[in-house]
Design a protein around this motif. Sequence first.
Motif, PDB file in Angstrom:
ATOM      1  N   ASP A   1     -19.046  28.929  22.215  1.00  0.00           N
ATOM      2  CA  ASP A   1     -18.817  30.340  21.914  1.00  0.00           C
ATOM      3  C   ASP A   1     -17.888  31.003  22.918  1.00  0.00           C
ATOM      4  N   SER A   2     -17.896  30.535  24.159  1.00  0.00           N
ATOM      5  CA  SER A   2     -17.181  31.234  25.218  1.00  0.00           C
ATOM      6  C   SER A   2     -15.840  30.613  25.575  1.00  0.00           C
ATOM      7  N   PHE A   3     -15.716  29.289  25.482  1.00  0.00           N
ATOM      8  CA  PHE A   3     -14.546  28.644  26.051  1.00  0.00           C
ATOM      9  C   PHE A   3     -13.836  27.672  25.106  1.00  0.00           C
ATOM     10  N   LEU A   4     -14.473  26.565  24.763  1.00  0.00           N
ATOM     11  CA  LEU A   4     -13.771  25.457  24.118  1.00  0.00           C
ATOM     12  C   LEU A   4     -13.754  25.523  22.601  1.00  0.00           C
ATOM     13  N   GLY A   5     -14.732  26.164  21.999  1.00  0.00           N
ATOM     14  CA  GLY A   5     -14.860  26.131  20.554  1.00  0.00           C
ATOM     15  C   GLY A   5     -15.680  24.938  20.102  1.00  0.00           C
ATOM     16  N   CYS A   6     -16.137  24.955  18.859  1.00  0.00           N
ATOM     17  CA  CYS A   6     -17.018  23.906  18.346  1.00  0.00           C
ATOM     18  C   CYS A   6     -16.343  22.538  18.306  1.00  0.00           C
ATOM     19  N   PHE A   7     -15.079  22.486  17.878  1.00  0.00           N
ATOM     20  CA  PHE A   7     -14.411  21.201  17.705  1.00  0.00           C
ATOM     21  C   PHE A   7     -14.373  20.410  19.008  1.00  0.00           C
ATOM     22  N   SER A   8     -13.949  21.028  20.082  1.00  0.00           N
ATOM     23  CA  SER A   8     -13.833  20.326  21.361  1.00  0.00           C
ATOM     24  C   SER A   8     -15.192  19.901  21.897  1.00  0.00           C
ATOM     25  N   VAL A   9     -16.188  20.774  21.751  1.00  0.00           N
ATOM     26  CA  VAL A   9     -17.530  20.435  22.222  1.00  0.00           C
ATOM     27  C   VAL A   9     -18.064  19.216  21.471  1.00  0.00           C
ATOM     28  N   ILE A  10     -17.792  19.132  20.178  1.00  0.00           N
ATOM     29  CA  ILE A  10     -18.317  18.030  19.369  1.00  0.00           C
ATOM     30  C   ILE A  10     -17.663  16.708  19.751  1.00  0.00           C
ATOM     31  N   TRP A  11     -16.335  16.672  19.885  1.00  0.00           N
ATOM     32  CA  TRP A  11     -15.699  15.381  20.173  1.00  0.00           C
ATOM     33  C   TRP A  11     -15.994  14.921  21.598  1.00  0.00           C
ATOM     34  N   ILE A  12     -16.094  15.854  22.534  1.00  0.00           N
ATOM     35  CA  ILE A  12     -16.434  15.474  23.910  1.00  0.00           C
ATOM     36  C   ILE A  12     -17.869  14.943  23.967  1.00  0.00           C
ATOM     37  N   SER A  13     -18.784  15.614  23.288  1.00  0.00           N
ATOM     38  CA  SER A  13     -20.185  15.177  23.282  1.00  0.00           C
ATOM     39  C   SER A  13     -20.340  13.820  22.603  1.00  0.00           C
ATOM     40  N   SER A  14     -19.562  13.579  21.543  1.00  0.00           N
ATOM     41  CA  SER A  14     -19.612  12.278  20.871  1.00  0.00           C
ATOM     42  C   SER A  14     -19.155  11.170  21.800  1.00  0.00           C
ATOM     43  N   LEU A  15     -18.156  11.455  22.599  1.00  0.00           N
ATOM     44  CA  LEU A  15     -17.657  10.476  23.560  1.00  0.00           C
ATOM     45  C   LEU A  15     -18.715  10.177  24.624  1.00  0.00           C
ATOM     46  N   VAL A  16     -19.424  11.201  25.062  1.00  0.00           N
ATOM     47  CA  VAL A  16     -20.510  11.013  26.024  1.00  0.00           C
ATOM     48  C   VAL A  16     -21.604  10.124  25.428  1.00  0.00           C
ATOM     49  N   SER A  17     -21.928  10.355  24.151  1.00  0.00           N
ATOM     50  CA  SER A  17     -22.919   9.511  23.469  1.00  0.00           C
ATOM     51  C   SER A  17     -22.491   8.051  23.445  1.00  0.00           C
ATOM     52  N   LEU A  18     -21.217   7.816  23.195  1.00  0.00           N
ATOM     53  CA  LEU A  18     -20.705   6.448  23.179  1.00  0.00           C
ATOM     54  C   LEU A  18     -20.926   5.752  24.519  1.00  0.00           C
ATOM     55  N   LEU A  19     -20.638   6.446  25.601  1.00  0.00           N
ATOM     56  CA  LEU A  19     -20.826   5.860  26.931  1.00  0.00           C
ATOM     57  C   LEU A  19     -22.297   5.538  27.177  1.00  0.00           C
ATOM     58  N   GLY A  20     -23.179   6.456  26.794  1.00  0.00           N
ATOM     59  CA  GLY A  20     -24.611   6.233  26.982  1.00  0.00           C
ATOM     60  C   GLY A  20     -25.118   5.050  26.179  1.00  0.00           C
TER      61      GLY A  20
END
Length: 540
Positions: free
Chosen positions: A88-107
């Motif tokens: 809501d404040s900075f990156l927008g939904c799209f960026s938050v989703i792809w970054i979080s998906s990448l974090v999931s991949l690493l985990g």
Amino acid sequence: MAAGNTPVSGDAEALPTTAHGGRGGWKTTPFIIATAAGLTLAAGGWLNNLIVFLIQEFNIKSINAAQIFNVINGCTNFFPVIAAVVADSFLGCFSVIWISSLVSLLGLILLVLTATTDSLRPSNGATPSGFQYAVLFTALALVSIGLGGTRFTLATMGANQLTESHHQATYFIWYFFTLYVSSLTSATGIVYVQDNLSWGWGFSICLAATVFGFVVFLIGKRYYCRESQQGSPFASLAQVIVASFRKRRFAISSKSDDYYYGVKEVAVVGPTKSFRLLNRAALKIEGDILPNGLIAKPWNLCSVQQVEDLKTLIRILPLWSTSILLSTPIGIQASLVVLQALTTNRYLGPHFQVPAGSMIVFTLLSTAMCLSLFDHCIWPLWKKVIHKNPTLLQQIGIGHVLNITSMAVSALIESKRRARSHSMSILWLVPQLAIVGFGEAFHFPGQVALYYQEFPSNLKSMATAMVAVLIGVGFYLSTLLIDFVRRVSGWLPDNINDGRLDNVYWVLVVIGVLNFGYFLVCSWFYKYKNGEVREGDHSV
């Protein structure tokens, strides 16, 4: 969600349209739904069977494993609020989703390594080393952050692609149905692979599902309507508090023209009378407004809309808090039912044994079935008997009642299990899980609908994340409650056959009844945004 009045956030002009280069609209929905399916399938695969994994592969005691499970569940449901703030404040939904998906991949890569590399797991009943614990908890932290950053942000992003309320309604019902069906698939298929083939294969399937969801999401990039960020909405809310405090010595005016409405200065209606002290934040005094109509100091003067946005949040917080103790019993049941299942006869026929970690499937199945019956059976029957559509608060209230009922049934079934232990069929545990699943079908989507409908338009991601926060706090409280019970009683020993788990469930019944009373009080005094009670808002 069902057709009819739909949870929408703010005015239509605040939502993206398909006019900008043909972006947005229904063509984005398949990409978002497919992404949600892949990520949810992966999440269910590693989360549903986590207790069994910790016990069997890391030699962690059963109650401690249940505690870790509750903490991880809390994290996966608390991280969405952080993701919402960032979106809501900075990156927008799209960026938050792809970054979080990448974090999931690493985990998930780390989880696959822990399941396939002998040096990363203890052997022969030994206690895990510090390094083994570090790798395990790093993996769990990464997948928890990834899940928390995607699940509810995806819900918001999909709703933002559509401008019509009935279209958003249809999207929500497909989104939630996808979540439950994907979770159901992982709780059966992936858990079966983990229990009967290997943990390495099970976690590898989770990894593949995450890659699928990630790739599909990126393929749809060209079609998404991306929202523009206009600064932190939370700073805007803080400005109201500061400005009203700085003007505490000024009298509150009853004239609408004395308040600031924005650059256009359209004084339609003055600020509402509730929480009148905050109205001072929008009170115009000399020096507040520049010649061009802009605010000289944002921390001295706010618009009426900013003031009303903060009032909306204040009004809904007591109602929101009633659902904290609604999530706590669910968290306790979700972890302890696995321990119960391990002590029962899990064979269905001569060859098939039900995995203990798959017990969640009965909750998911009952929720999905209930959701599918809303439009064509439950709500028409409700209207035939009551002669009007249920409100969102009534829908949530039904969830409260079903949750209390489930805990009472759990207590009765546990008394029977203690008497029969391994001779009791695992199917005796199904009714309590089915009832709590029916309750989720009422209160979980009802809460998402309520917050999405009532929250300010610049807090769309936070609105959907609020339910995740409830679940997260509920799981943390469930951990604390279990720890408290272990300290003050002998009800929860490592061998639950020597304890009194039924007493724990009866305590949850008492807590549920008291909390339901609190919910009724909050519901009685709550007024929907703009003051009206909305009939027909029976969206799921």
